[in-house]
Design a protein around this motif. Sequence first.
Motif, PDB file in Angstrom:
ATOM      1  N   UNK A  10      -5.242 -12.926  32.232  1.00 42.56           N
ATOM      2  CA  UNK A  10      -4.513 -12.404  33.391  1.00 42.56           C
ATOM      3  C   UNK A  10      -3.340 -13.280  33.798  1.00 42.56           C
ATOM      4  N   UNK A  11      -3.293 -14.516  33.325  1.00 43.34           N
ATOM      5  CA  UNK A  11      -2.189 -15.420  33.640  1.00 43.34           C
ATOM      6  C   UNK A  11      -1.024 -15.244  32.669  1.00 43.34           C
ATOM      7  N   UNK A  12      -1.143 -14.280  31.775  1.00 40.87           N
ATOM      8  CA  UNK A  12      -0.126 -13.975  30.769  1.00 40.87           C
ATOM      9  C   UNK A  12       0.087 -15.110  29.768  1.00 40.87           C
ATOM     10  N   UNK A  13      -0.937 -15.955  29.582  1.00 40.13           N
ATOM     11  CA  UNK A  13      -0.898 -16.893  28.467  1.00 40.13           C
ATOM     12  C   UNK A  13      -0.947 -16.061  27.195  1.00 40.13           C
ATOM     13  N   UNK A  14      -0.334 -16.584  26.140  1.00 39.23           N
ATOM     14  CA  UNK A  14      -0.205 -15.800  24.923  1.00 39.23           C
ATOM     15  C   UNK A  14      -0.720 -16.555  23.703  1.00 39.23           C
ATOM     16  N   UNK A  15      -1.314 -15.805  22.809  1.00 42.16           N
ATOM     17  CA  UNK A  15      -1.689 -16.320  21.500  1.00 42.16           C
ATOM     18  C   UNK A  15      -0.460 -16.188  20.606  1.00 42.16           C
ATOM     19  N   UNK A  16      -0.126 -17.247  19.913  1.00 42.82           N
ATOM     20  CA  UNK A  16       1.065 -17.294  19.068  1.00 42.82           C
ATOM     21  C   UNK A  16       0.641 -17.106  17.617  1.00 42.82           C
ATOM     22  N   UNK A  17       1.204 -16.074  16.967  1.00 45.11           N
ATOM     23  CA  UNK A  17       0.809 -15.762  15.599  1.00 45.11           C
ATOM     24  C   UNK A  17       2.034 -15.631  14.705  1.00 45.11           C
ATOM     25  N   UNK A  18       2.202 -16.546  13.760  1.00 41.00           N
ATOM     26  CA  UNK A  18       3.269 -16.358  12.770  1.00 41.00           C
ATOM     27  C   UNK A  18       2.887 -15.197  11.858  1.00 41.00           C
ATOM     28  N   UNK A  19       3.837 -14.295  11.605  1.00 38.75           N
ATOM     29  CA  UNK A  19       3.548 -13.104  10.815  1.00 38.75           C
ATOM     30  C   UNK A  19       4.301 -13.081   9.489  1.00 38.75           C
ATOM     31  N   UNK A  20       5.177 -14.037   9.285  1.00 34.79           N
ATOM     32  CA  UNK A  20       5.926 -14.108   8.026  1.00 34.79           C
ATOM     33  C   UNK A  20       6.125 -15.573   7.669  1.00 34.79           C
ATOM     34  N   UNK A  21       6.536 -15.806   6.447  1.00 33.15           N
ATOM     35  CA  UNK A  21       6.840 -17.174   6.014  1.00 33.15           C
ATOM     36  C   UNK A  21       7.984 -17.740   6.853  1.00 33.15           C
ATOM     37  N   UNK A  42      -3.701 -19.400  13.703  1.00 33.69           N
ATOM     38  CA  UNK A  42      -3.513 -18.569  14.899  1.00 33.69           C
ATOM     39  C   UNK A  42      -4.294 -19.084  16.099  1.00 33.69           C
ATOM     40  N   UNK A  43      -4.313 -20.403  16.285  1.00 37.82           N
ATOM     41  CA  UNK A  43      -5.073 -21.019  17.367  1.00 37.82           C
ATOM     42  C   UNK A  43      -4.191 -21.602  18.468  1.00 37.82           C
ATOM     43  N   UNK A  44      -2.894 -21.319  18.443  1.00 35.21           N
ATOM     44  CA  UNK A  44      -1.988 -21.874  19.436  1.00 35.21           C
ATOM     45  C   UNK A  44      -1.888 -20.913  20.620  1.00 35.21           C
ATOM     46  N   UNK A  45      -2.055 -21.453  21.822  1.00 36.35           N
ATOM     47  CA  UNK A  45      -1.917 -20.696  23.055  1.00 36.35           C
ATOM     48  C   UNK A  45      -0.680 -21.232  23.784  1.00 36.35           C
ATOM     49  N   UNK A  46       0.171 -20.308  24.235  1.00 30.60           N
ATOM     50  CA  UNK A  46       1.426 -20.682  24.881  1.00 30.60           C
ATOM     51  C   UNK A  46       1.438 -20.080  26.283  1.00 30.60           C
ATOM     52  N   UNK A  47       1.886 -20.857  27.269  1.00 28.64           N
ATOM     53  CA  UNK A  47       1.969 -20.361  28.640  1.00 28.64           C
ATOM     54  C   UNK A  47       3.049 -19.290  28.759  1.00 28.64           C
ATOM     55  N   UNK A  48       3.001 -18.553  29.836  1.00 29.02           N
ATOM     56  CA  UNK A  48       3.995 -17.509  30.093  1.00 29.02           C
ATOM     57  C   UNK A  48       5.402 -18.088  30.084  1.00 29.02           C
ATOM     58  N   UNK A  63      15.144 -14.302  14.368  1.00 20.44           N
ATOM     59  CA  UNK A  63      13.786 -13.873  14.035  1.00 20.44           C
ATOM     60  C   UNK A  63      13.429 -12.598  14.783  1.00 20.44           C
ATOM     61  N   UNK A  64      12.538 -11.837  14.190  1.00 19.91           N
ATOM     62  CA  UNK A  64      12.000 -10.644  14.838  1.00 19.91           C
ATOM     63  C   UNK A  64      10.716 -11.030  15.547  1.00 19.91           C
ATOM     64  N   UNK A  65      10.666 -10.796  16.865  1.00 20.45           N
ATOM     65  CA  UNK A  65       9.519 -11.190  17.684  1.00 20.45           C
ATOM     66  C   UNK A  65       8.939  -9.950  18.351  1.00 20.45           C
ATOM     67  N   UNK A  66       7.629  -9.830  18.328  1.00 20.40           N
ATOM     68  CA  UNK A  66       6.925  -8.741  19.001  1.00 20.40           C
ATOM     69  C   UNK A  66       6.045  -9.314  20.099  1.00 20.40           C
ATOM     70  N   UNK A  67       6.002  -8.627  21.234  1.00 16.50           N
ATOM     71  CA  UNK A  67       5.148  -9.018  22.354  1.00 16.50           C
ATOM     72  C   UNK A  67       4.145  -7.916  22.611  1.00 16.50           C
ATOM     73  N   UNK A  68       2.860  -8.290  22.715  1.00 14.28           N
ATOM     74  CA  UNK A  68       1.813  -7.318  23.003  1.00 14.28           C
ATOM     75  C   UNK A  68       1.025  -7.758  24.211  1.00 14.28           C
TER      76      UNK A  68
END
Length: 68
Positions: A10-21, A42-48, A63-68
């Motif tokens: 709920x704090x909008x922390x995000x999991x950071x996932x590299x999807x390409x080389x 895929x274990x990095x958590x980033x604040x809002x 880079x192409x970035x997607x937010x979910x």
Amino acid sequence: MDICLVNIDNNLNKSLKPMSVIGMLWLQTHFDNDQWDALSNNEVIVSKENSKLLVKDAISAGLNVELF
């Protein structure tokens, strides 16, 4: 897509996932060597606030970035 950021709480922390080389290589230039294993697992958590800065920087680098 090179990098994906997914809301994890709920704090909008995000999991950071590299999807390409390219996404992984770019992230490695922004994180210390001791964090690369966490990046690749895929274990990095980033604040809002930090995710906003990361997205802005990644997009400006082409880079192409997607937010979910």
